[in-house]
Scaffold this motif. Sequence first.
Motif, PDB file in Angstrom:
ATOM      1  N   ASP A  85      23.603  33.227  20.397  1.00 12.59           N
ATOM      2  CA  ASP A  85      24.382  32.445  19.432  1.00 12.59           C
ATOM      3  C   ASP A  85      25.769  32.055  19.915  1.00 12.59           C
ATOM      4  O   ASP A  85      26.516  31.395  19.197  1.00 12.59           O
ATOM      5  CB  ASP A  85      24.482  33.199  18.108  1.00 12.59           C
ATOM      6  CG  ASP A  85      25.159  34.542  18.249  1.00 12.59           C
ATOM      7  OD1 ASP A  85      25.106  35.142  19.348  1.00 12.59           O
ATOM      8  OD2 ASP A  85      25.742  35.019  17.254  1.00 12.59           O
ATOM      9  N   ILE A  86      26.132  32.463  21.128  1.00 14.55           N
ATOM     10  CA  ILE A  86      27.417  32.074  21.711  1.00 14.55           C
ATOM     11  C   ILE A  86      27.184  31.681  23.166  1.00 14.55           C
ATOM     12  O   ILE A  86      26.221  32.109  23.787  1.00 14.55           O
ATOM     13  CB  ILE A  86      28.484  33.198  21.641  1.00 14.55           C
ATOM     14  CG1 ILE A  86      28.014  34.451  22.362  1.00 14.55           C
ATOM     15  CG2 ILE A  86      28.874  33.493  20.199  1.00 14.55           C
ATOM     16  CD1 ILE A  86      29.070  35.523  22.508  1.00 14.55           C
ATOM     17  N   ALA A  87      28.079  30.865  23.692  1.00 15.83           N
ATOM     18  CA  ALA A  87      28.012  30.506  25.108  1.00 15.83           C
ATOM     19  C   ALA A  87      28.529  31.684  25.926  1.00 15.83           C
ATOM     20  O   ALA A  87      29.583  32.245  25.613  1.00 15.83           O
ATOM     21  CB  ALA A  87      28.848  29.265  25.374  1.00 15.83           C
ATOM     22  N   VAL A  88      27.768  32.072  26.943  1.00 12.95           N
ATOM     23  CA  VAL A  88      28.123  33.211  27.788  1.00 12.95           C
ATOM     24  C   VAL A  88      28.126  32.761  29.237  1.00 12.95           C
ATOM     25  O   VAL A  88      27.199  32.107  29.698  1.00 12.95           O
ATOM     26  CB  VAL A  88      27.115  34.372  27.615  1.00 12.95           C
ATOM     27  CG1 VAL A  88      27.468  35.526  28.546  1.00 12.95           C
ATOM     28  CG2 VAL A  88      27.056  34.836  26.171  1.00 12.95           C
ATOM     29  N   ARG A  89      29.192  33.135  29.923  1.00 10.39           N
ATOM     30  CA  ARG A  89      29.284  32.887  31.361  1.00 10.39           C
ATOM     31  C   ARG A  89      29.520  34.222  32.027  1.00 10.39           C
ATOM     32  O   ARG A  89      30.413  34.972  31.628  1.00 10.39           O
ATOM     33  CB  ARG A  89      30.440  31.937  31.636  1.00 10.39           C
ATOM     34  CG  ARG A  89      30.523  31.529  33.066  1.00 10.39           C
ATOM     35  CD  ARG A  89      31.456  30.353  33.236  1.00 10.39           C
ATOM     36  NE  ARG A  89      31.556  30.057  34.655  1.00 10.39           N
ATOM     37  CZ  ARG A  89      32.645  29.630  35.245  1.00 10.39           C
ATOM     38  NH1 ARG A  89      33.735  29.422  34.539  1.00 10.39           N
ATOM     39  NH2 ARG A  89      32.657  29.406  36.526  1.00 10.39           N
ATOM     40  N   LYS A  90      28.724  34.552  33.050  1.00 11.67           N
ATOM     41  CA  LYS A  90      28.886  35.798  33.789  1.00 11.67           C
ATOM     42  C   LYS A  90      29.411  35.468  35.185  1.00 11.67           C
ATOM     43  O   LYS A  90      28.861  34.601  35.861  1.00 11.67           O
ATOM     44  CB  LYS A  90      27.564  36.558  33.880  1.00 11.67           C
ATOM     45  CG  LYS A  90      27.059  37.026  32.531  1.00 11.67           C
ATOM     46  CD  LYS A  90      25.902  38.012  32.638  1.00 11.67           C
ATOM     47  CE  LYS A  90      24.645  37.354  33.065  1.00 11.67           C
ATOM     48  NZ  LYS A  90      23.480  38.266  33.035  1.00 11.67           N
ATOM     49  N   LEU A  91      30.489  36.167  35.571  1.00  9.32           N
ATOM     50  CA  LEU A  91      31.101  35.953  36.878  1.00  9.32           C
ATOM     51  C   LEU A  91      31.164  37.260  37.648  1.00  9.32           C
ATOM     52  O   LEU A  91      31.534  38.297  37.087  1.00  9.32           O
ATOM     53  CB  LEU A  91      32.521  35.420  36.733  1.00  9.32           C
ATOM     54  CG  LEU A  91      32.717  34.081  36.040  1.00  9.32           C
ATOM     55  CD1 LEU A  91      34.205  33.775  35.915  1.00  9.32           C
ATOM     56  CD2 LEU A  91      32.014  32.981  36.817  1.00  9.32           C
ATOM     57  N   VAL A  92      30.846  37.204  38.933  1.00  8.58           N
ATOM     58  CA  VAL A  92      31.025  38.326  39.846  1.00  8.58           C
ATOM     59  C   VAL A  92      31.953  37.821  40.937  1.00  8.58           C
ATOM     60  O   VAL A  92      31.626  36.868  41.653  1.00  8.58           O
ATOM     61  CB  VAL A  92      29.677  38.793  40.435  1.00  8.58           C
ATOM     62  CG1 VAL A  92      29.894  39.875  41.477  1.00  8.58           C
ATOM     63  CG2 VAL A  92      28.759  39.290  39.328  1.00  8.58           C
ATOM     64  N   LEU A  93      33.141  38.445  41.036  1.00 10.13           N
ATOM     65  CA  LEU A  93      34.176  37.943  41.936  1.00 10.13           C
ATOM     66  C   LEU A  93      34.710  39.050  42.834  1.00 10.13           C
ATOM     67  O   LEU A  93      34.858  40.195  42.402  1.00 10.13           O
ATOM     68  CB  LEU A  93      35.316  37.336  41.127  1.00 10.13           C
ATOM     69  CG  LEU A  93      34.908  36.178  40.209  1.00 10.13           C
ATOM     70  CD1 LEU A  93      36.053  35.808  39.288  1.00 10.13           C
ATOM     71  CD2 LEU A  93      34.473  34.981  41.039  1.00 10.13           C
ATOM     72  N   LEU A  94      35.036  38.686  44.052  1.00  8.78           N
ATOM     73  CA  LEU A  94      35.612  39.607  45.023  1.00  8.78           C
ATOM     74  C   LEU A  94      37.086  39.815  44.728  1.00  8.78           C
ATOM     75  O   LEU A  94      37.833  38.846  44.554  1.00  8.78           O
ATOM     76  CB  LEU A  94      35.442  39.041  46.438  1.00  8.78           C
ATOM     77  CG  LEU A  94      36.098  39.800  47.581  1.00  8.78           C
ATOM     78  CD1 LEU A  94      35.500  41.193  47.719  1.00  8.78           C
ATOM     79  CD2 LEU A  94      35.948  39.014  48.877  1.00  8.78           C
ATOM     80  N   GLY A  95      37.508  41.075  44.630  1.00 10.14           N
ATOM     81  CA  GLY A  95      38.914  41.392  44.445  1.00 10.14           C
ATOM     82  C   GLY A  95      39.116  42.566  43.514  1.00 10.14           C
ATOM     83  O   GLY A  95      38.172  43.086  42.930  1.00 10.14           O
ATOM     84  N   LYS A  96      40.361  42.979  43.388  1.00 10.92           N
ATOM     85  CA  LYS A  96      40.718  44.054  42.467  1.00 10.92           C
ATOM     86  C   LYS A  96      40.592  43.547  41.037  1.00 10.92           C
ATOM     87  O   LYS A  96      40.929  42.397  40.747  1.00 10.92           O
ATOM     88  CB  LYS A  96      42.137  44.537  42.732  1.00 10.92           C
ATOM     89  CG  LYS A  96      42.304  45.242  44.057  1.00 10.92           C
ATOM     90  CD  LYS A  96      43.689  45.836  44.178  1.00 10.92           C
ATOM     91  CE  LYS A  96      43.872  46.533  45.499  1.00 10.92           C
ATOM     92  NZ  LYS A  96      42.983  47.643  45.726  1.00 10.92           N
ATOM     93  N   ALA A  97      40.143  44.418  40.152  1.00 14.80           N
ATOM     94  CA  ALA A  97      39.825  44.009  38.785  1.00 14.80           C
ATOM     95  C   ALA A  97      41.006  43.347  38.076  1.00 14.80           C
ATOM     96  O   ALA A  97      40.850  42.284  37.467  1.00 14.80           O
ATOM     97  CB  ALA A  97      39.317  45.205  37.980  1.00 14.80           C
ATOM     98  N   GLY A  98      42.179  43.944  38.118  1.00 19.24           N
ATOM     99  CA  GLY A  98      43.327  43.399  37.400  1.00 19.24           C
ATOM    100  C   GLY A  98      43.668  41.975  37.807  1.00 19.24           C
ATOM    101  O   GLY A  98      43.720  41.071  36.963  1.00 19.24           O
ATOM    102  N   PRO A  99      43.900  41.735  39.094  1.00 18.88           N
ATOM    103  CA  PRO A  99      44.207  40.372  39.519  1.00 18.88           C
ATOM    104  C   PRO A  99      43.074  39.386  39.262  1.00 18.88           C
ATOM    105  O   PRO A  99      43.316  38.243  38.881  1.00 18.88           O
ATOM    106  CB  PRO A  99      44.470  40.521  41.022  1.00 18.88           C
ATOM    107  CG  PRO A  99      44.909  41.935  41.184  1.00 18.88           C
ATOM    108  CD  PRO A  99      44.135  42.720  40.161  1.00 18.88           C
ATOM    109  N   VAL A 100      41.830  39.829  39.436  1.00 17.74           N
ATOM    110  CA  VAL A 100      40.697  38.942  39.182  1.00 17.74           C
ATOM    111  C   VAL A 100      40.670  38.529  37.716  1.00 17.74           C
ATOM    112  O   VAL A 100      40.518  37.347  37.386  1.00 17.74           O
ATOM    113  CB  VAL A 100      39.367  39.606  39.603  1.00 17.74           C
ATOM    114  CG1 VAL A 100      38.163  38.893  38.997  1.00 17.74           C
ATOM    115  CG2 VAL A 100      39.242  39.650  41.120  1.00 17.74           C
ATOM    116  N   LEU A 101      40.826  39.494  36.822  1.00 21.43           N
ATOM    117  CA  LEU A 101      40.795  39.182  35.386  1.00 21.43           C
ATOM    118  C   LEU A 101      41.938  38.256  34.993  1.00 21.43           C
ATOM    119  O   LEU A 101      41.754  37.340  34.192  1.00 21.43           O
ATOM    120  CB  LEU A 101      40.821  40.460  34.558  1.00 21.43           C
ATOM    121  CG  LEU A 101      39.537  41.284  34.622  1.00 21.43           C
ATOM    122  CD1 LEU A 101      39.753  42.640  33.976  1.00 21.43           C
ATOM    123  CD2 LEU A 101      38.386  40.547  33.971  1.00 21.43           C
ATOM    124  N   CYS A 102      43.113  38.485  35.554  1.00 20.78           N
ATOM    125  CA  CYS A 102      44.256  37.619  35.238  1.00 20.78           C
ATOM    126  C   CYS A 102      44.054  36.210  35.788  1.00 20.78           C
ATOM    127  O   CYS A 102      44.499  35.239  35.180  1.00 20.78           O
ATOM    128  CB  CYS A 102      45.541  38.221  35.791  1.00 20.78           C
ATOM    129  SG  CYS A 102      46.118  39.633  34.828  1.00 20.78           S
TER     130      CYS A 102
END
Length: 136
Positions: A85-102
């Motif tokens: 019922d919602i649009a979902v995008r899944k991402l797998v990215l290289l890097g430290k979690a904090g900087p990647v999320l920001c």
Amino acid sequence: MRSDRGRVVVGVGGSLGSLAALRAAVDDARAGGRVLVAVTAWEPPEGEALYARNPDAAWAAYHEGRARDLLDRAVQEALGGSPKDIAVRKLVLLGKAGPVLCTVADRPQDLLVVGARGRAGLRYAATCTGAHGAPS
């Protein structure tokens, strides 16, 4: 889903806190008519410096695949599968979690949801601060 409402970006690492954050992020995305962006960050086990000196595409693909499997398992465990019922995008990215999320939650309207480490609860971050500052 209107993109001008921003997105709900959630860090998913497989911990109980990140599973709770994922469930809360889905609720926020539903309530606000937002897109859910579930993000798993991964790092080379031996560190970025050694990897940068000796990059190996097959080795990186293996670890990225493990991170993708972790994200898929977390979505299945926390939600019983990807919400329809919602649009979902899944991402797998290289890097430290904090900087990647920001980096992902880079729009003023975005909401960043992370699980609290070491104790029950969630944290909602209004903004990421500093060069790569992230809520912990």
